[in-house]
Design an enzyme around this catalytic site. Structure first.
Site, PDB file in Angstrom:
ATOM      1  N   GLY A 207       0.816  -1.219   0.000  1.00 41.86           N
ATOM      2  CA  GLY A 207       0.000   0.000   0.000  1.00 41.86           C
ATOM      3  C   GLY A 207       0.846   1.265   0.000  1.00 41.86           C
ATOM      4  N   THR A 208       1.882   1.273   0.804  1.00 40.17           N
ATOM      5  CA  THR A 208       2.724   2.472   0.903  1.00 40.17           C
ATOM      6  C   THR A 208       3.357   2.803  -0.442  1.00 40.17           C
ATOM      7  OG1 THR A 208       3.179   2.095   3.241  1.00 40.17           O
ATOM      8  CG2 THR A 208       4.778   3.433   2.040  1.00 40.17           C
TER       9      THR A 208
ATOM     10  N   ASN B  61      -8.451   3.433   8.360  1.00 39.89           N
ATOM     11  CA  ASN B  61      -7.848   2.262   8.996  1.00 39.89           C
ATOM     12  C   ASN B  61      -8.069   2.212  10.503  1.00 39.89           C
ATOM     13  OD1 ASN B  61      -6.096   4.576   8.456  1.00 39.89           O
ATOM     14  ND2 ASN B  61      -4.611   3.515   9.730  1.00 39.89           N
TER      15      ASN B  61
ATOM     16  N   SER C   7      -3.271  -3.624  -0.752  1.00 43.13           N
ATOM     17  CA  SER C   7      -2.181  -4.360  -0.122  1.00 43.13           C
ATOM     18  C   SER C   7      -2.646  -5.765   0.245  1.00 43.13           C
ATOM     19  CB  SER C   7      -1.748  -3.607   1.136  1.00 43.13           C
ATOM     20  OG  SER C   7      -0.701  -4.304   1.758  1.00 43.13           O
TER      21      SER C   7
ATOM     22  N   HIS D 132      -1.622  -8.166   2.315  1.00 45.47           N
ATOM     23  CA  HIS D 132      -1.668  -8.735   3.674  1.00 45.47           C
ATOM     24  C   HIS D 132      -2.879  -8.282   4.476  1.00 45.47           C
ATOM     25  CE1 HIS D 132      -0.137  -5.461   6.429  1.00 45.47           C
ATOM     26  NE2 HIS D 132       0.120  -4.927   5.260  1.00 45.47           N
TER      27      HIS D 132
ATOM     28  N   THR E 137      12.694  -6.965 -10.654  1.00 47.07           N
ATOM     29  CA  THR E 137      12.188  -8.323 -10.867  1.00 47.07           C
ATOM     30  C   THR E 137      10.984  -8.563  -9.973  1.00 47.07           C
ATOM     31  OG1 THR E 137      14.341  -9.122 -11.554  1.00 47.07           O
ATOM     32  CG2 THR E 137      12.789 -10.779 -10.746  1.00 47.07           C
TER      33      THR E 137
ATOM     34  N   CYS F  73       1.057   6.230  23.662  1.00 46.05           N
ATOM     35  CA  CYS F  73       1.988   5.322  24.328  1.00 46.05           C
ATOM     36  C   CYS F  73       2.107   3.991  23.599  1.00 46.05           C
ATOM     37  CB  CYS F  73       1.525   5.073  25.742  1.00 46.05           C
ATOM     38  SG  CYS F  73       1.136   6.596  26.582  1.00 46.05           S
TER      39      CYS F  73
END
Lengths: 387, 127
Positions: free
Chosen positions: A73-74, A152, A200, A202, A238, A325
């Site tokens: 995706g990135t 997301n 993407s 995954h 490739t 955090c």
């Protein structure tokens, strides 16, 4: 640690399905040829890659030659936005939203440094963008609009079809980051009138490190890399053959299952939301209906997200949080801030994302364990108010 | 990311809650990430007889608060004043680097509580 493990972080990543692994294995073993080679070993793999491209196109309502395989995706987002910007003869204008993934936002910030102007449109308290605001933001210099299909973090579904129509009406490129929505809900590039779309593998039970960019025929963008000319020069290098095969098989399976899966996930989602809202001082983040089928995002007041995650982890439950955090930065999520949450409410946010493999029994378990985790932390908290 | 000792203190925090008839209270907070901690002390003859805490924050914040309460019980105020945030982190066997600066507040709360105690009971001496 608990013996029972419940994975509710499908928004982060998903397990690779057995059928997908099976499809990939030959390309990690005997089918090792380079698809660009002239010999039989290469030609066999070339044919498999092109077959994968065809399947991927079919799942999106696209033409085969409009699909470009990438590393995820990135990279797809970078090629779309930077590629469109490179095509401009002089600095132009980009329209996006404040709730985009960093893979869009940070590219836009970079492009600003290079002289382009960017409008970051706000969203309402449920995370929804107003398509009229998109139209209003258009200037003669606007060359691309980039709006995510689904958020997301909070799962809010954006009116991408309407935005696509607006972009088409003004003859401006429209890109959508469809990473969260692909394989979850139907995506039809023609209906949405998108020019560029990122996905993407995954996120829909395919392997990590592989994605795709849909580029409508005739849309002109410049490649970011130069090399051997693979992927019709838009993304040379490739090919990640096992990944590409895995992506196409996973997409084929997940799209085929959408009608059944959507209903199941929506019912799990709504039951989890109802169950969590029974706990005192819990608020739902995002839109009550216009949200991804498996996405639940709530804030538990008076306690902090990372400690909730840790408490859930002790019970074998995997989730995520928009708390500073837990992210490694000091600020809470930009999405939760954008929908108007105060710092403490944003810090107490937990995202449960359900997917393939989650069951009613998982939900029973989560709903049984969450109140105890929350109560324990509230007893420690100086903000008082135990459950 | 957290070691076993940190997880143990998070899971089974010691000395949690408000201390009835505390002699002193110390608060502290991180402006950066919003963590807050309140420490309660019961002091007799210059010795910390009892201590408890309330903390809003991440796992590291809760574990370091709990750790500190174990470290100070039975100590004199002078001994307690020497405890630093780093000492608490060391006693826990270490914290992730990012957490050292934002969630490791326990000693600050302790120092504030001791200051509170002295302002109430030893005003003349510390002046």
């Amino acid at each position: 640690m608990s013996d029972r493990q419940v994975y509710m972080d499908h928004g982060a990543t998903t397990p690779v399905r057995e059928e997908v692994l099976e499809a990939m294995l030959p390309f990690l073993r005997e089918q090792y040829g380079n698809p660009s080679s002239v010999h039989a070993k290469g030609r066999a793999v070339r044919s498999a890659v092109e077959n994968a491209r065809e399947k991927t196109a079919l799942a999106l309502g696209a033409n085969t030659e409009e699909i470009y395989f990438t590393s995820g995706g990135t990279e797809s987002n970078n090629i779309a936005l930077r590629g469109a910007a490179k095509k401009q003869k002089k600095p132009g204008h980009i329209i996006t939203s404040v709730v985009e993934h960093h893979a869009v936002l940070d590219v836009c910030r970079d492009l600003e440094k290079e002289g382009h102007r960017v409008t970051y449109l706000p969203v309402d308290s449920s995370g929804l963008l107003d398509p009229a605001a998109v139209e209003k933001a258009i200037t003669p210099e606007t060359f691309i609009i980039s709006i995510m299909a689904a958020n997301n973090e909070i799962g809010t579904l954006q009116p991408v079809g309407e935005i696509g129509a607006i972009a088409a009406g003004h003859n401006i490129l429209f890109h959508t980051d469809a990473v969260q929505v692909t394989g979850q809900l139907p995506v039809d590039v023609k209906k949405l009138q998108v020019d560029l779309l990122s996905l993407s593998a995954h996120k829909f039970n395919g392997p990590k490190g592989v994605g795709a960019l849909y580029r409508r025929k005739g849309v002109k963008i410049d490649p970011l890399y130069r090399g051997g000319g693979q992927e019709r020069k838009l993304r040379p290098g490739t090919e990640n053959v096992p990944g590409i095969i895995g992506l196409s098989r996973a997409l084929e399976l997940s799209v085929e299952e959408i009608p059944r899966k959507t209903k199941t996930l929506q019912s799990l989602r709504d039951r989890l939301i109802r169950g969590l809202l029974k706990i005192d001082d819990v608020v739902l983040n995002g839109h009550p209906e216009k949200r991804l089928p498996g996405n639940v995002n709530v804030s538990f007041k008076y306690i902090e997200g990372e400690s909730i995650l840790l408490g859930l982890d002790m019970q074998g439950i995997a989730a995520s949080s928009g708390s500073a955090c837990s992210s490694g930065s000091l600020d809470p999520s930009h999405v939760l801030s954008a929908i108007g949450l105060d710092h403490h409410t944003a810090h107490g946010s937990i995202r449960f994302t359900m997917g393939w493999g989650n069951s009613e029994a998982d939900l029973d378990y989560v709903l049984d364990k969450v109140p105890g985790v929350v109560e324990k932390l509230r007893l420690i908290s100086p903000m008082g108010k135990s459950v | 990311m957290y070691n076993e000792k940190v997880v143990d203190h998070f899971n089974n925090p010691r000395n949690v809650g408000e201390l009835a008839d505390a002699d002193a209270v110390g608060e502290t907070g991180s402006f950066k990430c919003g963590d807050t901690m309140t420490l309660y002390l019961k002091v007799k003859d210059g010795i910390i007889e009892d201590v408890s805490f309330q903390t809003y924050g991440c796992g590291a914040a809760i574990a370091s608060s709990s750790m500190l309460t174990e470290m100070v019980k039975g100590k004199t105020l002078e001994q307690a004043l020497k405890i630093s945030n780093q000492d608490v982190a060391d006693e826990l066997g270490g914290l992730p680097p990012l957490k050292l600066h934002c969630s490791n507040l326990a000693a600050d709360a302790l120092h504030n509580a001791i200051a509170d105690y002295r302002s109430k009971y030893e005003a003349g001496k510390t002046g």
